[in-house]
Design a protein around this motif. Structure first.
Motif, PDB file in Angstrom:
ATOM      1  N   SER A  92      -7.237  -9.785   3.146  1.00 46.92           N
ATOM      2  CA  SER A  92      -6.065  -9.133   3.731  1.00 46.92           C
ATOM      3  C   SER A  92      -4.941 -10.141   3.962  1.00 46.92           C
ATOM      4  CB  SER A  92      -6.440  -8.463   5.057  1.00 46.92           C
ATOM      5  OG  SER A  92      -7.338  -7.384   4.841  1.00 46.92           O
ATOM      6  N   ILE A  93      -5.297 -11.334   4.430  1.00 47.13           N
ATOM      7  CA  ILE A  93      -4.294 -12.386   4.633  1.00 47.13           C
ATOM      8  C   ILE A  93      -3.654 -12.766   3.306  1.00 47.13           C
ATOM      9  CG2 ILE A  93      -3.968 -14.803   5.288  1.00 47.13           C
ATOM     10  CD1 ILE A  93      -6.150 -14.388   7.407  1.00 47.13           C
ATOM     11  N   SER A  94      -4.487 -12.915   2.267  1.00 45.21           N
ATOM     12  CA  SER A  94      -3.970 -13.263   0.940  1.00 45.21           C
ATOM     13  C   SER A  94      -3.057 -12.165   0.403  1.00 45.21           C
ATOM     14  CB  SER A  94      -5.142 -13.499  -0.018  1.00 45.21           C
ATOM     15  OG  SER A  94      -4.672 -13.828  -1.312  1.00 45.21           O
ATOM     16  N   ASN A  95      -3.465 -10.908   0.583  1.00 47.78           N
ATOM     17  CA  ASN A  95      -2.645  -9.785   0.116  1.00 47.78           C
ATOM     18  C   ASN A  95      -1.304  -9.748   0.838  1.00 47.78           C
ATOM     19  OD1 ASN A  95      -4.672  -8.918  -1.624  1.00 47.78           O
ATOM     20  ND2 ASN A  95      -5.552  -7.508  -0.123  1.00 47.78           N
ATOM     21  N   PHE A  96      -1.326  -9.981   2.140  1.00 50.53           N
ATOM     22  CA  PHE A  96      -0.089  -9.948   2.920  1.00 50.53           C
ATOM     23  C   PHE A  96       0.850 -11.076   2.484  1.00 50.53           C
ATOM     24  CE2 PHE A  96       2.426 -11.167   6.684  1.00 50.53           C
ATOM     25  CZ  PHE A  96       3.093  -9.969   6.915  1.00 50.53           C
ATOM     26  N   ALA A  97       0.295 -12.284   2.266  1.00 53.97           N
ATOM     27  CA  ALA A  97       1.114 -13.414   1.826  1.00 53.97           C
ATOM     28  C   ALA A  97       1.767 -13.110   0.482  1.00 53.97           C
ATOM     29  CB  ALA A  97       0.256 -14.674   1.732  1.00 53.97           C
ATOM     30  N   ALA A 115       3.658  -2.422   0.383  1.00 48.36           N
ATOM     31  CA  ALA A 115       4.260  -2.428   1.718  1.00 48.36           C
ATOM     32  C   ALA A 115       4.117  -1.084   2.418  1.00 48.36           C
ATOM     33  CB  ALA A 115       5.733  -2.803   1.623  1.00 48.36           C
ATOM     34  N   THR A 116       3.871  -0.029   1.654  1.00 49.24           N
ATOM     35  CA  THR A 116       3.730   1.311   2.241  1.00 49.24           C
ATOM     36  C   THR A 116       2.278   1.779   2.187  1.00 49.24           C
ATOM     37  OG1 THR A 116       4.385   2.270   0.095  1.00 49.24           O
ATOM     38  CG2 THR A 116       6.110   1.972   1.757  1.00 49.24           C
ATOM     39  N   LEU A 117       1.793   2.069   1.004  1.00 50.53           N
ATOM     40  CA  LEU A 117       0.418   2.545   0.859  1.00 50.53           C
ATOM     41  C   LEU A 117      -0.611   1.466   1.191  1.00 50.53           C
ATOM     42  CD1 LEU A 117       0.740   4.575  -2.475  1.00 50.53           C
ATOM     43  CD2 LEU A 117       0.979   5.394  -0.112  1.00 50.53           C
ATOM     44  N   GLY A 118      -0.196   0.208   1.106  1.00 52.39           N
ATOM     45  CA  GLY A 118      -1.120  -0.904   1.374  1.00 52.39           C
ATOM     46  C   GLY A 118      -1.089  -1.393   2.807  1.00 52.39           C
ATOM     47  N   PHE A 119      -0.637  -0.548   3.725  1.00 52.11           N
ATOM     48  CA  PHE A 119      -0.641  -0.900   5.153  1.00 52.11           C
ATOM     49  C   PHE A 119       0.103  -2.209   5.404  1.00 52.11           C
ATOM     50  CE2 PHE A 119      -4.554   1.448   4.220  1.00 52.11           C
ATOM     51  CZ  PHE A 119      -4.388   2.558   5.042  1.00 52.11           C
ATOM     52  N   ALA A 120       1.390  -2.223   5.053  1.00 56.45           N
ATOM     53  CA  ALA A 120       2.274  -3.382   5.249  1.00 56.45           C
ATOM     54  C   ALA A 120       1.825  -4.594   4.435  1.00 56.45           C
ATOM     55  CB  ALA A 120       2.384  -3.744   6.723  1.00 56.45           C
ATOM     56  N   GLY A 121       1.140  -4.337   3.329  1.00 56.64           N
ATOM     57  CA  GLY A 121       0.749  -5.423   2.442  1.00 56.64           C
ATOM     58  C   GLY A 121      -0.626  -5.978   2.674  1.00 56.64           C
ATOM     59  N   LEU A 122      -1.375  -5.446   3.615  1.00 56.13           N
ATOM     60  CA  LEU A 122      -2.715  -5.954   3.889  1.00 56.13           C
ATOM     61  C   LEU A 122      -3.701  -5.562   2.794  1.00 56.13           C
ATOM     62  CD1 LEU A 122      -2.951  -5.285   7.731  1.00 56.13           C
ATOM     63  CD2 LEU A 122      -2.499  -7.464   6.570  1.00 56.13           C
ATOM     64  N   ALA A 123      -3.404  -4.513   2.058  1.00 64.73           N
ATOM     65  CA  ALA A 123      -4.255  -4.061   0.955  1.00 64.73           C
ATOM     66  C   ALA A 123      -3.455  -4.108  -0.341  1.00 64.73           C
ATOM     67  CB  ALA A 123      -4.774  -2.649   1.204  1.00 64.73           C
ATOM     68  N   ASP A 124      -4.124  -4.484  -1.422  1.00 61.16           N
ATOM     69  CA  ASP A 124      -3.463  -4.584  -2.730  1.00 61.16           C
ATOM     70  C   ASP A 124      -3.715  -3.310  -3.523  1.00 61.16           C
ATOM     71  OD1 ASP A 124      -2.256  -5.325  -5.064  1.00 61.16           O
ATOM     72  OD2 ASP A 124      -3.653  -6.953  -5.549  1.00 61.16           O
ATOM     73  N   VAL A 125      -2.992  -2.266  -3.153  1.00 64.07           N
ATOM     74  CA  VAL A 125      -3.132  -0.986  -3.837  1.00 64.07           C
ATOM     75  C   VAL A 125      -2.511  -1.044  -5.226  1.00 64.07           C
ATOM     76  CG1 VAL A 125      -2.584   1.476  -3.713  1.00 64.07           C
ATOM     77  CG2 VAL A 125      -3.084   0.202  -1.619  1.00 64.07           C
ATOM     78  N   ALA A 126      -1.440  -1.814  -5.375  1.00 60.83           N
ATOM     79  CA  ALA A 126      -0.695  -1.849  -6.636  1.00 60.83           C
ATOM     80  C   ALA A 126      -1.542  -2.346  -7.802  1.00 60.83           C
ATOM     81  CB  ALA A 126       0.546  -2.724  -6.479  1.00 60.83           C
ATOM     82  N   THR A 127      -2.403  -3.315  -7.565  1.00 59.34           N
ATOM     83  CA  THR A 127      -3.251  -3.823  -8.651  1.00 59.34           C
ATOM     84  C   THR A 127      -4.162  -2.723  -9.171  1.00 59.34           C
ATOM     85  OG1 THR A 127      -3.201  -6.116  -7.877  1.00 59.34           O
ATOM     86  CG2 THR A 127      -5.074  -5.471  -9.237  1.00 59.34           C
ATOM     87  N   ASP A 128      -4.708  -1.926  -8.260  1.00 58.11           N
ATOM     88  CA  ASP A 128      -5.568  -0.823  -8.678  1.00 58.11           C
ATOM     89  C   ASP A 128      -4.794   0.222  -9.474  1.00 58.11           C
ATOM     90  OD1 ASP A 128      -7.687  -2.006  -7.350  1.00 58.11           O
ATOM     91  OD2 ASP A 128      -7.320  -0.904  -5.486  1.00 58.11           O
ATOM     92  N   LEU A 129      -3.472   0.263  -9.301  1.00 60.88           N
ATOM     93  CA  LEU A 129      -2.630   1.213 -10.028  1.00 60.88           C
ATOM     94  C   LEU A 129      -2.034   0.614 -11.299  1.00 60.88           C
ATOM     95  CD1 LEU A 129      -0.733   2.873  -7.027  1.00 60.88           C
ATOM     96  CD2 LEU A 129      -2.702   3.757  -8.292  1.00 60.88           C
TER      97      LEU A 129
END
Length: 250
Positions: free
Chosen positions: A72-77, A109-123
């Protein structure tokens, strides 16, 4: 803000034009290191800093922080840094990649809870990082001599200029108020410490166990960086897999 970035870009290009050599092809073995004595002194300082402060902290994070939290830290960074990637890709004349990164930022920034999750890669929108050093490379600026920077580690004259300019090219820094804007810096710091701990054997073998850690790190960095920029190692020495180690700072 647009005018500020134009001025910064122009200054960066002018400074890079003064780099001490046109490129690796004109240096013996593809390595141009005119300030090796001073670089080795900085390298010794970085070694001591890593041994006293960074290595133990990295091991603590890698061993004590749950892997999910580290992710989560890495995703947010990465999310916080993505607007800077967009700015650089626009300056590089790569609108397609800039658009993809802009979409990636919006999704995470939206679906990934302010960037804590990397949803975009899965998409289907994986991480696509860049920096102002690459922008200068695209513009034709020479690599210049090799330098080792205090704390930040191995670099080149061109990339050192790029690192400085990158401090000013993230739009979030002009939008997000203090102290929230510093959360990305803190996340990046902890992400690098965690990476140091997870890859401790590799880092230690280069920084503390090799016969000439300075020459080894210099070779790995230059090969890795040239591979990132144009797909070639750019040296005559034995090739080191650029995917095998991340040498960006300690």
């Amino acid at each position: 803000m647009r005018h500020v970035r134009v001025i910064i870009a122009g200054v960066g290009l002018l400074l890079a034009a003064g780099c001490s050599v046109p490129g690796p092809g004109e240096a013996p073995d593809g390595i141009h290191d005119p300030n090796e004595a001073e670089n080795r002194q900085v390298h010794g300082f970085n070694q001591r800093l890593d041994k006293v402060l960074v290595r133990g902290a990295g091991a603590g994070i890698a061993g004590g922080v749950p892997e999910g939290v580290q992710d989560s830290i890495s995703n947010f960074a990465d999310t916080v840094a993505t607007p800077r990637y967009v700015v650089n890709q626009i300056l590089q004349g790569r609108p397609g990649r800039a658009t993809q990164n802009a979409l990636r930022f919006t999704i995470n920034a939206t679906l990934g809870f302010a960037g804590l999750a990397d949803v975009a890669t899965d998409l289907g929108l994986p991480e696509d990082g860049t920096d102002f050093g690459e922008t200068l490379h695209v513009w034709g600026a020479p690599e210049g001599g090799y330098v080792e920077l205090p704390v930040l580690g191995p670099s080149t004259e061109r990339d050192a200029i790029g690192q400085f300019v990158d401090y000013f090219t993230n739009p979030l820094d002009y939008i997000v108020p203090r102290p929230e804007r510093y959360l990305g810096t803190v996340a990046t710091y902890f992400d690098k410490l965690g990476s140091r701990g997870r890859h401790a054997d590799t880092y230690d073998s280069v920084l503390h166990d090799s016969a000439d850690s300075y020459a080894q790190l210099r070779l790995i960095y230059l090969q890795n960086r040239r591979f990132e920029l144009d797909g070639t190692a750019g040296t005559d020495a034995s090739f080191v897999d650029p995917e095998a180690i991340d040498t960006e700072g300690f």
